[in-house]
Every structure is written in structure tokens, then in C-alpha cells.
Motif scaffolding. Structure first.
Motif, PDB file in Angstrom:
ATOM      1  N   ASP A   1       5.378  71.836  46.215  1.00  0.00           N
ATOM      2  CA  ASP A   1       5.844  70.770  45.325  1.00  0.00           C
ATOM      3  C   ASP A   1       5.690  69.424  46.015  1.00  0.00           C
ATOM      4  N   LEU A   2       5.238  68.436  45.269  1.00  0.00           N
ATOM      5  CA  LEU A   2       5.110  67.064  45.747  1.00  0.00           C
ATOM      6  C   LEU A   2       6.074  66.187  44.960  1.00  0.00           C
ATOM      7  N   CYS A   3       6.861  65.405  45.681  1.00  0.00           N
ATOM      8  CA  CYS A   3       7.822  64.489  45.065  1.00  0.00           C
ATOM      9  C   CYS A   3       7.565  63.091  45.599  1.00  0.00           C
ATOM     10  N   VAL A   4       7.378  62.134  44.695  1.00  0.00           N
ATOM     11  CA  VAL A   4       7.051  60.757  45.069  1.00  0.00           C
ATOM     12  C   VAL A   4       8.172  59.828  44.627  1.00  0.00           C
ATOM     13  N   PHE A   5       8.618  59.013  45.572  1.00  0.00           N
ATOM     14  CA  PHE A   5       9.678  58.039  45.328  1.00  0.00           C
ATOM     15  C   PHE A   5       9.125  56.639  45.549  1.00  0.00           C
ATOM     16  N   ASP A   6       9.358  55.766  44.593  1.00  0.00           N
ATOM     17  CA  ASP A   6       9.042  54.344  44.735  1.00  0.00           C
ATOM     18  C   ASP A   6      10.170  53.703  45.541  1.00  0.00           C
ATOM     19  N   LEU A   7       9.875  52.586  46.203  1.00  0.00           N
ATOM     20  CA  LEU A   7      10.892  51.910  47.016  1.00  0.00           C
ATOM     21  C   LEU A   7      11.604  50.802  46.245  1.00  0.00           C
ATOM     22  N   ASP A   8      10.878  49.736  45.963  1.00  0.00           N
ATOM     23  CA  ASP A   8      11.493  48.514  45.420  1.00  0.00           C
ATOM     24  C   ASP A   8      11.936  48.679  43.975  1.00  0.00           C
ATOM     25  N   GLY A   9      13.219  48.454  43.748  1.00  0.00           N
ATOM     26  CA  GLY A   9      13.783  48.604  42.416  1.00  0.00           C
ATOM     27  C   GLY A   9      14.124  50.049  42.076  1.00  0.00           C
TER      28      GLY A   9
END
Length: 176
Positions: free
Chosen positions: A3-11
Motif C-alpha cells: 500500500d502507498l499512502c501520500v500526504f501533502d504538507l502545506d494546508g
């Protein structure tokens, strides 16, 4: 398939835009940065062009390990607890976690390490060209680095409509 999980940083992980904050803090100290900001405001410089110029102008700060460590610590303290809980939840499931941001890799990568991400990527200069991880650039990067035939795109979280192309490729998404 992992499984791949991607998190954005800003906001997303933090409630503000870290790069915009850095730019604002340095406008009066750097006339060339101020000029680039004015050109961007007048729409004479596109988003990627401005990001590259601002990143280059702030490069001296990023060269200092102490400055990057202090910035990373400030950003770590600003992380929204519920978002950190999501990260912990996916890590406990054995997923590969990625922090992906249009902000400079100079501090995104150390911040990702502090927060326990498996990988962290921000915008950077590669072979003399600026790799701006914004909008479609995020999706292209994920497609290249984590091909869909090798990774199950399990979860992604982001805050801005520019992230929609990326979010559309994941099974579970959270727009905040």
C-alpha cells in the motif's frame, strides 16, 4: 503489492503554507526575491518560475543545517494531531508513507524524517532544471517513482484543487 499512502504538507499536515511564509519573511531582506514576488503578483512570472527563483534565493538559509533543523522543528510542532494519527494508522497497517510537497525538498525531507515518513520529497533542482512538485507534477512524480503496477495506491490526503489529479489515482482520499 504494498500500500502507498501520500500526504501533502502545506494546508494538509500543517494549517499554513510553509514556503509562502518563508518568502514573506525574507522579502524585505532580499531585493531580488521581492522583484520576483512582484513579477508573480503581476502575472508576469508563472507559479513554477517563481517557485524556482524563490527557492534559489532562499538557498543560503537551506545550506545551514541549524536553520533547516529549526525550521523542521517549527513545522513539526505545527502538525495537526489528527493528521499525524492518520499517518500512524497507515504505518501500523504496513503501508509505505510518502510526504509530498511543492515546498523545497531542503526542509521537506528532514521534516518527513522527523515525522516518521518512509519517504519525503519536495521541489528541487535536478540536473539544472527545477522539479516543481505541484499539481500534475506531483502525479508525474508518483507515477515515475511509485509505478501503479508495483504499488497499490491506497490513500492520499491533500487540501487544494491542484492536488485533484493526484487524488484521482488513489482508492481512498481525504480532501481537507
Amino acid at each position: 503489492m504494498t500500500d502507498l499512502c501520500v500526504f501533502d504538507l502545506d494546508g494538509t499536515l500543517i494549517p499554513h503554507d510553509s514556503f509562502a511564509e518563508l518568502v514573506r519573511q525574507n522579502l524585505t531582506r532580499d531585493p531580488l526575491l521581492l522583484a520576483a514576488a512582484l513579477l508573480r503578483r503581476l502575472r508576469l512570472l508563472d507559479r513554477a518560475g517563481f517557485a524556482a527563483q524563490a527557492h534559489r534565493r532562499l538557498g543560503r538559509q537551506f545550506a545551514s543545517r541549524e536553520a533547516v533543523a529549526a525550521l523542521s522543528a517549527r513545522l513539526q510542532a505545527a502538525v495537526i494531531p489528527d493528521r499525524l494519527a492518520l499517518l500512524d494508522e497507515w504505518r501500523a497497517k504496513g503501508a509505505t508513507t510518502v510526504l509530498l510537497s511543492a515546498s523545497p525538498n531542503d526542509y521537506v525531507e528532514p521534516l518527513g524524517q522527523l515525522l516518521g515518513f518512509d519517504h519525503a520529497f519536495g521541489s528541487s533542482f535536478v540536473g539544472g532544471a527545477y522539479r516543481h512538485l505541484h499539481g500534475e507534477g506531483k502525479l508525474r512524480f508518483i507515477d515515475e517513482r511509485f509505478p501503479a503496477d508495483a504499488w497499490r495506491r491506497a490513500f492520499a490526503i491533500a487540501d487544494h484543487p491542484s492536488d485533484d489529479p493526484l487524488l484521482a489515482r488513489f482508492e481512498q482520499v481525504l480532501r481537507v
